[in-house]
Design a protein around this motif. Structure first.
Motif, short mmCIF file in Angstrom:
data_model
loop_
_atom_site.label_atom_id
_atom_site.label_comp_id
_atom_site.label_asym_id
_atom_site.label_seq_id
_atom_site.Cartn_x
_atom_site.Cartn_y
_atom_site.Cartn_z
N PRO A 116 0.79 -1.24 0.00
CA PRO A 116 0.00 0.00 0.00
C PRO A 116 0.82 1.28 0.00
O PRO A 116 0.25 2.36 -0.18
N SER A 131 -5.25 3.92 0.09
CA SER A 131 -6.39 3.29 0.77
C SER A 131 -6.91 2.04 0.05
O SER A 131 -7.87 1.42 0.51
N ALA A 134 -7.39 -1.27 2.14
CA ALA A 134 -8.54 -1.19 3.05
C ALA A 134 -9.85 -1.26 2.29
O ALA A 134 -10.81 -1.92 2.73
N SER A 191 -6.87 2.87 6.97
CA SER A 191 -5.50 2.90 6.45
C SER A 191 -4.54 3.50 7.47
O SER A 191 -3.40 3.05 7.59
#
Length: 241
Positions: A116, A131, A134, A191
């Protein structure tokens, strides 16, 4: 889906681990579910991280489908391997297709691996997270599993020549308890919590790492806050929204 390529690639990698005498420590393997979809969110310090992130799911007998930039899929050797292992190409200019492909994999009960931070952290700290991990977990009702790697940067990372034949290098793989984001949760907040957990885990991995630089010229692979010569994140990795 049929996996004719992934198992022999894993066998080859494990052979290389043994030949190089790697000292691999894995903790928290029980947090990777043995069945059903899951998103693994891993820090990114090396071009080899997908190999070791996948190793963290081995005890659960899961094959991780990684989201990776599409240029790798166009490589003459890497491309066929990536496609054969059913990884997911990411075109950063048209990300919706890869997002939908990841959703489909999760709904089919696959484990999807995500970095990420999007790019390698040259400071060797956890950068701000996108994000997407998530959102994928929330959209499919699957667990979001934090993972951190440490030591992989010593083989090959951004800004440094690769050295793939080092012997006896210690590699740490820590896997944390999963988050369970829901559709109504604020995914930016999820996140942020994910980043906080990954930061705590990485700090532990760094401080408990059993090896030290051989001298000042070898201190590049340690973060600045631990006395290394890696660039400080505030200078080289400004926060982005």
């Amino acid at each position: 889906m049929a996996d004719l390529v992934y198992p022999p690639v894993i066998a080859c990698a494990r052979t290389m681990f043994r030949l190089l005498g790697m000292r691999i420590t894995i903790e928290g393997e029980e947090h990777v579910p043995a069945d059903g979809g899951a998103v693994i969110a891993c820090n990114h310090v090396s071009y080899l991280d997908f190999i070791f992130c996948g190793l963290g799911a081995r005890r659960s007998k899961r094959l991780v489908r990684f989201m990776a930039k599409d240029s790798i899929f166009r490589h003459g050797i890497g491309g066929p391997l990536m496609r054969g292992m059913h990884h997911i190409p990411v075109d950063r200019d048209a990300g919706m297709a890869s997002y939908k492909a990841a959703l489909s994999a999760l709904k089919a009960g696959e484990v999807v691996g995500v970095f990420p931070e999007a790019t390698i952290s040259q400071s060797f700290t956890v950068k701000d997270l996108k994000s997407g991990a998530a959102r994928l977990a929330a959209a499919t009702g699957t667990p979001l599993v934090p993972m951190v790697l440490w030591g992989t940067q010593r083989f090959w990372t951004k800004g440094h020549p690769r050295d793939l034949t080092q012997r006896g290098v210690a590699i740490t793989i820590l896997i944390g308890e999963p988050l369970h984001p829901g559709r109504r949760d604020n995914q930016d907040a999820v996140s942020a919590e994910l980043r906080a957990r990954m930061t705590t885990m990485l700090d532990r991995a760094q401080r408990e790492y059993p090896q030290a630089p051989k001298g000042p010229d070898d201190a590049w692979w340690l973060p600045a806050h631990l006395g290394g010569s890696a660039p400080a994140p505030a200078v080289y990795e400004p926060e982005t929204k």
